[in-house]
Design a protein around this motif. Sequence first.
Motif, mmCIF file in Angstrom:
data_model
loop_
_atom_site.group_PDB
_atom_site.id
_atom_site.type_symbol
_atom_site.label_atom_id
_atom_site.label_comp_id
_atom_site.label_asym_id
_atom_site.label_seq_id
_atom_site.Cartn_x
_atom_site.Cartn_y
_atom_site.Cartn_z
ATOM 1 N N TRP A 164 39.977 55.240 41.993
ATOM 2 C CA TRP A 164 40.955 54.155 42.141
ATOM 3 C C TRP A 164 42.275 54.700 42.605
ATOM 4 O O TRP A 164 42.714 55.767 42.187
ATOM 5 N N ASP B 171 43.420 48.290 53.603
ATOM 6 C CA ASP B 171 41.971 48.465 53.718
ATOM 7 C C ASP B 171 41.609 49.610 54.651
ATOM 8 O O ASP B 171 40.707 50.391 54.367
ATOM 9 N N TRP C 98 42.397 52.835 52.923
ATOM 10 C CA TRP C 98 41.407 53.076 51.859
ATOM 11 C C TRP C 98 40.113 53.619 52.455
ATOM 12 O O TRP C 98 39.516 54.553 51.947
ATOM 13 N N SER D 127 33.471 47.768 51.694
ATOM 14 C CA SER D 127 33.986 46.528 51.116
ATOM 15 C C SER D 127 33.011 45.928 50.105
ATOM 16 O O SER D 127 33.425 45.147 49.256
ATOM 17 N N THR E 121 34.146 47.633 46.694
ATOM 18 C CA THR E 121 35.558 47.827 46.403
ATOM 19 C C THR E 121 36.155 46.535 45.861
ATOM 20 O O THR E 121 35.880 45.473 46.408
ATOM 21 N N GLN F 72 39.808 44.692 43.819
ATOM 22 C CA GLN F 72 41.228 44.837 43.483
ATOM 23 C C GLN F 72 41.449 44.194 42.128
ATOM 24 O O GLN F 72 41.753 43.020 42.050
ATOM 25 N N ARG G 253 43.068 49.752 45.003
ATOM 26 C CA ARG G 253 41.646 49.668 45.353
ATOM 27 C C ARG G 253 40.865 50.420 44.285
ATOM 28 O O ARG G 253 41.262 51.504 43.869
#
Lengths: 434, 694
Positions: free
Chosen positions: B232, B243, B246, B266, B269, B271, B291
């Motif tokens: 994280w 994004d 990340w 995605s 992942t 939030q 993230r």
Amino acid sequence: MAAPLTLLLIVAVTIRAVLFRSSLAELIPERVEVVSPLNAWKRVVEGLALLDLGVSPYAGDVFHEVSPLSIPLNESNTSIHPSIMADALTAVALYLAVKDYNKTVFRKQKYALEAERYPLDCLELIRTPKEMYYIPLKVAMFYLLNPFTILSCVAKSTCGLNNAVIALFILCTVKGSSLMSAIFLALATYQSIYPLTLFAPALLYLLQRLYIPVNWQRSSFWLFTTQYTFMYLGSLCVMVCLSFFLLSSWDFLSSVYGFILSVPDLTPNIGLFWYFFAEMFEHFRLFFICVFQINVFFYTIPLSIKLKEHPIFLIFMQIAIISIFKSYPTVGDIALYMAFLPAWNHLYRFLRNIFLVSVVLLACSALFPVLWHLWIYAGSANSNFYYAITLLFNVAQILLVSDYFYAYLRREHHLTHGLYLKRKDGSEATLVLK
Amino acid sequence: MAAHRCNIFMLVFVLCGLTYVFVRADIEDTNHVKDAESVAVDIARKANIGASLRSTKTEDQTQAAEKERQWEAETNPADAPSDNKADHVHDTMQNLDSRPAPYAKDQTQEAAEEERQWEATEVKEADHVPDTMQTPDVPPPTPAKDQFQEELVIRPLHSGDIYASFQFRTMWDTDFLRGSKVSHYRLFPKSLGQVISKFSVRELHISFTQGYWRTMQWGQPFLPSPPGAELWVWFQDTVTDVDGAWKELTNVLSGIFCASLNFIDSTNTVQPSASFKPLGLGNVTDQRFLRYAVLPREIVCTENLTPWKKLLPCGSKAGLAVLMKSEKLFHSSFHSQALHFRPVCQDWKCKSTVWELRQTLNVVFDLHTSGQGKREWSLFKMFSRTLTEACPLASSSKVYVDVTDNPQGELFELSPTTPLLSQAVVLGDRRTYSVYDLTNQATFGQTRSLNMLLRWRAAESGDMLRPLLHGERYVAGYGLQTGEIHTLMYNNHPYRAFPVLLLDTVPWYLRLYIHTLTVTSKGRDNKPSYIHYQPSKDRLRPHLLEMLVQLPPNSVTEVTMQFERALLKWTEYTPDPNHGFYVGSSVISALVPSVVAMDTNSTRECPLFSSFFPCKEESSYFMRVYTEPLLVNLPTPDFSMPYNVICLTCTVVAVGYGSLYNLLTRTFQVEEPSPGLAKRLANIIRRLRGVPLL
């Protein structure tokens, strides 16, 4: 006639009410044959729960209904569930529609007889008021007491609502109310795109009713066509905009229509799509999705040309094709076109393999749950077993529909050329398609 | 009739044939790609297994296995040129650094590189002044600018296992982010520093764990972590494309740690809105910059440990890190290595911030079974090494042994004895530790090596305090259609209720139904006071459920939720689809009421293990509990018959098409019997002669 219909309604509602209170009421909504991701009641509830949490129901991939339709469903605290009411409404609408249609058919037949247009040996094919008398009731009965409809109703599938809208559309069309017909057609299209193909038969029927010939040179034809198209597109626009204003986002377009057309959810059902696209090679996916989706819309124009004198039969054909080739079919869709079968009672003598087809349909319906159990719960079979049954079921449906189509065309042929055809040499002739 | 059927079948066959030819031609390519991939996967597996097997042999062989594995990591991008992620790794790696990176470049340099790094630092340390003179634009690194601490805590567990926890802390007062590029690295690992400044990372927490921490037997760990890999990151609020950053970051970290972090996309992942607040300083708590991803399937092994060790200033050459022999560390019940990077206060006034890098490694050894039932342990037994010196770069280097249960020495005997005792408040409990200061030569005694030995006297150790908070999770239901996730949260506090935050991340292919969510404690409905739910999008993002639940005292709270299993495309299944799919652990975060007053001053000198989670008030402490990951089976299609399915389904469509086409295009006609062959021949001749036909 009202009394038997009332009795029928009471019986149908009782059966449903009993099933609602039995233990089957928990089992049936889980059946993949009865509910699809598009019309499962569980997903409607989920969408409303998401709204309660302040999340747009279209934010996830669970809810795929158009919103204004499902919100009144929420207030279903009444003892009679909306799906029962939808079924009753469909049955009554079909009853009235078929009754009116039969009147028209009978009148036409009378004119033709008076004009001596039928060959003499065709008297056997002439329909009598006696046999036609019970057809509307039979249609309602076929719909209400069809196990497929009952299952779909007990599962609270929103498919019953779609059927009700289509039945109302047919009723309005048969009654000749072009505005209402356009509105209901728009509503059906708005729910699931496929009823779009019913536009052509409705237009043909209304033209026929107004004695406007289908002629490209006639201004009256164009006038009415534009009028009807405008009504249809206008009401569709209003509904789509209404959806937009309700949640003020266009998310529903991709979540409902995108979902129907691109088939991302491969949950098994009775259709042809799920296993085909689960096993599809990635770079062919788009091509085959287009091919499979075109199937529904593809037959509209040739069928309209071939059946332009018989729009109601065309409606039947279109509904059947939709329910076979749509991306997430359920048994509720099949129930709708099966309700029309009594209306084509007179074709019975020309059907070629009705026995075989009905046996296959019955056997498949019984085998669906069995093979599902073997695959999903017992683990002793694999997906191919269930897939094989869906294939067979669809072949049977296709044969059923094409058989009725064949019989209809053949009867029409006999009505013009006589029933007992002779060869040149006077021996008995057989009829072939050439 | 016959003709009609014949036509249908002809059409069907032609269509089938066409489809087959079409599909077949293109599939040849797919198969090649697939084969290459599966071979790569196989090799990776073998290397993995090989590494773990060989780790019991000599170190050289282990090194070889690592090299093989790293070679894998490098060649993978080349294998699959279509893979964007892999390309990214390559690009970013090259952009990042012109210096030959030891982990991604020529492997033959690796050992030498490590050696050089070690020597170079020593040289730097020795010729401190000339070094700074040569680079006048860089502010002179005074000893206060960066410092390094190391410590090892050994706690005998009540189950008879030994818990060893290493912590290494590097503090650096520098500015990674503002304009001037940091180019002079001393103690801080350069490879990480560059990543942090490139991606504007504010906080980074990464952990690799093998095994599951058994809270009920072992108590609380100093630093919790879920099985598999967890990452994280809080980005700086200047980052615009979070994004993108990340994605690149995960790929770069995947290279640095030789782990499959590049599988973070995605679909796994999220939030979280409340569960993962920044642990360091900072006022940005907008979850847009956070993230969080877990890879529960990640297997941790030697190839992850080696790059992790390389980030230490002393490598594994001196100090506590010499104990990290992989064949011993991975022969354990639990292994977890982590890295935490965050800004912290420099002093108690908190006028300036420094960057803190903590590397931790937690191991639980099952010495009871491996030691033939004898309950005793020593450093040598655990690590097959003894300590001989502290890391010369470390400002403090200590070994703590938990002796809380043994105040008078009646339970066990610890040798050599140390006069130093230290008390620390850890996880709501005041503990006593024997301290061995490695910077003091006297610790090593005559033999110049420290090998602590602990021998139990009593057969049974005392009762363990039950952990106040504890979580469990399982999947209920049967069949492959639906199921139910049950999460149990235990509050073992006798009279205090406290709220907990539960975070659940469920992959999209288990379709959760939020309306089936029930929370019950003590048989009664327990309505969560806060729910944050983000539904999944197919093939795009997972479900995220966060809720705040009040746990009544001395109770079990059960959270259940139904889900539906999706049927995936055949290419979306893992190579072993019937093994099942992993669902990451739920995270339970809570402020647990503390029995003893907690220390709220985070900057005071205290053992590292007790100062990780910042503490805002004295009466409670922060705790995070991870539940078990889940393994869920999905229905599978038959992977062997795509051709058959395509052909059969197309056949059915063709039957539909054929029969309708037939009826649409033909008309009814009276069948005329075809004349016999002789008659036809006669007619041809008659036609030629111009005579009327027969």
